[in-house]
Design a protein around this motif. Sequence first.
Motif, mmCIF file in Angstrom:
data_model
loop_
_atom_site.group_PDB
_atom_site.id
_atom_site.type_symbol
_atom_site.label_atom_id
_atom_site.label_comp_id
_atom_site.label_asym_id
_atom_site.label_seq_id
_atom_site.Cartn_x
_atom_site.Cartn_y
_atom_site.Cartn_z
ATOM 1 N N LYS A 14 -9.394 1.384 -0.347
ATOM 2 C CA LYS A 14 -9.310 2.826 -0.114
ATOM 3 C C LYS A 14 -8.026 3.367 -0.716
ATOM 4 O O LYS A 14 -7.041 2.647 -0.821
ATOM 5 C CB LYS A 14 -9.453 3.141 1.361
ATOM 6 N N THR A 15 -8.055 4.614 -1.100
ATOM 7 C CA THR A 15 -6.904 5.139 -1.831
ATOM 8 C C THR A 15 -5.951 5.904 -0.930
ATOM 9 O O THR A 15 -4.819 6.127 -1.286
ATOM 10 C CB THR A 15 -7.356 6.059 -2.979
ATOM 11 N N ARG B 30 -16.795 4.148 -8.067
ATOM 12 C CA ARG B 30 -15.522 4.390 -8.749
ATOM 13 C C ARG B 30 -15.349 3.322 -9.812
ATOM 14 O O ARG B 30 -15.568 2.140 -9.569
ATOM 15 C CB ARG B 30 -14.374 4.322 -7.737
ATOM 16 N N ASP C 2 -4.977 4.158 -8.990
ATOM 17 C CA ASP C 2 -5.265 3.156 -7.970
ATOM 18 C C ASP C 2 -4.354 1.942 -8.019
ATOM 19 O O ASP C 2 -4.146 1.280 -7.014
ATOM 20 C CB ASP C 2 -6.717 2.673 -8.090
ATOM 21 N N LYS D 183 0.825 -1.212 0.000
ATOM 22 C CA LYS D 183 0.000 0.000 0.000
ATOM 23 C C LYS D 183 0.855 1.257 0.000
ATOM 24 O O LYS D 183 0.430 2.310 0.464
ATOM 25 C CB LYS D 183 -0.946 0.050 1.206
ATOM 26 N N SER E 14 -17.581 7.590 -5.046
ATOM 27 C CA SER E 14 -16.869 8.837 -5.215
ATOM 28 C C SER E 14 -17.862 9.824 -5.817
ATOM 29 O O SER E 14 -18.358 9.589 -6.923
ATOM 30 C CB SER E 14 -15.671 8.599 -6.124
#
Lengths: 370, 513
Positions: free
Chosen positions: B395-396, B289, A310, A224, B284
Amino acid sequence: MWTITHDDVTAIALGAGILGTGGGGNPYLGQLRMQELLRQGYSVQVMNLEDLPDDALVCEIGWMGAPTVGVEKLPRGNESEAVIAALEQYVGRKFDAIACSEIGGSNSIAPLEAGAQTGKPVIDADAMGRAFPEMQMSTLFIGGVSCNPSAMVDAKGNCIVFDHLEDSFKLEQYARPLCVQMGCTALLAIGAMSGAEVKRTSVRDTLKLAKQVGQAVLDARNTKASFSEAVLNITGGVELFTGKLVDVQRRTTAGFARGEMIIEGLGAHAGGFIHIAFQNENLVAWRGDRHTRQDVMACVPDLICLLESDTGEPITTEQLRYGLRVNVLAIPCTDKFRTPEALKVVGPAAFGYPDVVYSPLHKTPGQGIE
Amino acid sequence: MRIGIDVGGTNTDAVLMDGRKVVGWAKSPTTKDVSSGITNVLRALLDQTQASPASVSAVMLGTTHFTNAVVERKSLSRTAIIRIGLPATSALPPFVDWPEDLRAAISGEYHLVHGGYEFDGRPISALDDAEIKEAAAKIRDSGIDCIAISSVFSPVNPDQETHAAELVASVIPNAKISLSHEIGRIGLLERENAAIMNACLSHLAVRIVQSFRDALVGLGINAPFFISQNDGTLMSADFVEKYPVLTFASGPTNSMRGAAFLSGLKDAVVVDIGGTTSDVGVLSQGFPREASVAVRIGGVRTNFRMPDVLSFGLGGGSHVKTDPLQIGPQSVGYEITSRALVFGGNDLTTSDIAVAAGMADFGDKSRVAHLDKALVQASLERMWEMVEISVDRMKTAAGGVPVILVGGGIILIGDKLNGASELHRPEHASVANAIGAAIAQVGGEVDRVFSLDAIPRDKALQQAKDEATQRVLREGAIPDSVEIVDVEEIPLSYLPGNATRIRVKAVGSLAVE
């Protein structure tokens, strides 16, 4: 020497996709083909540049064409054997090793496939340290290596051998329309070069670099961590922008996919816009507003790379579509492209942007592309 | 009033909505024949709300049936593909990047034949009718009647695919033929994959859509009937019979849009816990998304526009194996009401754990009273950890995000999840999916060739956008709700006049009666 594994191909394809700066063809398809060959029992050795004997006979292998065509008209599979055999027949001598013309995109994998199919080693170096749309945009040719003789083949096995060309510009000029005739996809075997010439003019260790960049993204995905940072730690350079694609305009002319995109900023860049022009590869990035370009943020020959926000997947120009979220990186190019002679061939003016002044990105010696 | 239905792997949910108001909802196990499950749930819904079938103005149905069929490799028809493009393309034959088991499940027969187009419309080689008929005869002799046909550059010229389809139909009269240009975009492998998946669902699609129809007619509901597709818009039922693949991922889209509607949140992570699997997606600005790179479905790479969803094997019907402890991915699915311990069965499921822990109260509690407390606690913690890991992956940014829990399986989740800044369980959360279907939007598409020499690009785009908007309005959309969701341009350099194919999709919310 090292032997390419299935996992190496995955990492190289990912890294090469990033170094492809939007072009160079879809590395995924090259990866699939190469892994299919490995499954069938083929193998290929990668040779360090310094281990290449001075008197070795070397040719470069690479595809020419428009990426939008490459994802649709897939190769036949025997193109590399055909084109190498044709050039060997013409030269009257067997090649000792295969060089990579372009580490960016699927042309990073093409020499590996050729090596696997012909049993010849592949040299860990290339002629760009990135991807570029035209043949003369090569450290080898800029360094004075001859492109004579060269051969190109299409999916039907039609083969053309070039010789006595004035220079690599002529190779580009004559091969391009033939490539369009061949359906915008053709495989080339270029030159009958000596090991000494290749050693003097290549960008070294770029297969390793592509593998490291790819592995860094794979690792960042697992932990991550930030993809941009992981890549920039290896390549040097900066993150220019993060945002969402709001417009793509494109046209295929004379065998190239040309166009322009507009990215609207998100997060820290909210309210901002950048414009990026591309010709297969990303060429120039400007800061601007929705409708107009302002100052240049980065331009060729430095690398402008789009990563999907992403996943860190490289975005090729044929994948550009409304709504994509991207991180835009600028990465310093090889020093061999930063000389005044080289900039005539690979600087912004060579791509039709005479008003854009190349201001080299800061580079840390020993880091990134040689 | 309208009815939204969600046919899940475990439960069939229905909700009756009057404008933005949920009038009532019902839930009933999905049945093997699908239709009786729909009948059951609709009967319960109509009984409970005392609504008359005639007051229903539209029925919107979302189903994961087709996606699940591919994921579980069940009810798929044996399918063959004819790819037109030789001598090009043979380096990467059809199915090259398919999982071996899925390929085996549908036979994986393929034929490469000559033909296809260059980028500029010239033929790669001539189409050979005899060669195609020969391939068709072999397919017929294999006992296969579901056929996908792909051709190089068919999105710019579909003629060869169309012609090949006629030839195949002449050899196999009742063949179910899926043409790649009708389903996908440029990118031969991905488009071909979508066509093959569509073909292998052909028989199932006819059966399922008919059973949906029968269920509605049986209850006297004669309102127009729509099925939701992957981008959250509605298709007519007839259309789905031909293009079942377009329903892929409509489930997550519906549940996320339902979650946004119910919670009023626009930016959040949505966890939809069903009977067999959980889907995690990201809202979003009120919309799911989108996955922006190629999406794999059942392991197959496609280039649809899809919501970005992470699925994992946790649901209310998941098996709990002890020693060592393992949750899912196997599930009792719709048989939960007979196989779970609390319902008198012999399978320990996650629902049994929730009842044993006192987090839910259904079935016969005494049948789980014997469960070891430590096992119950360890199982709960494992389930929560599974959710936490998935939320974290989606999650970003680091730090907590609001999490909306929806779906029937949310009884499995406690009051707190690591990584969630707030945990929402909106009212009607267990039927968010059906609500998402009921509020699904109508779409309008323009797909036309413009000559950019005759008309500037800005104007051509504007014209396409205006036409798409008009179409959405004609479908009954509220004018203010219409927006352009997709713009695609494909230059057709072989035609004079700088011809470009422009494809624009607009969507809008259906005006409520």
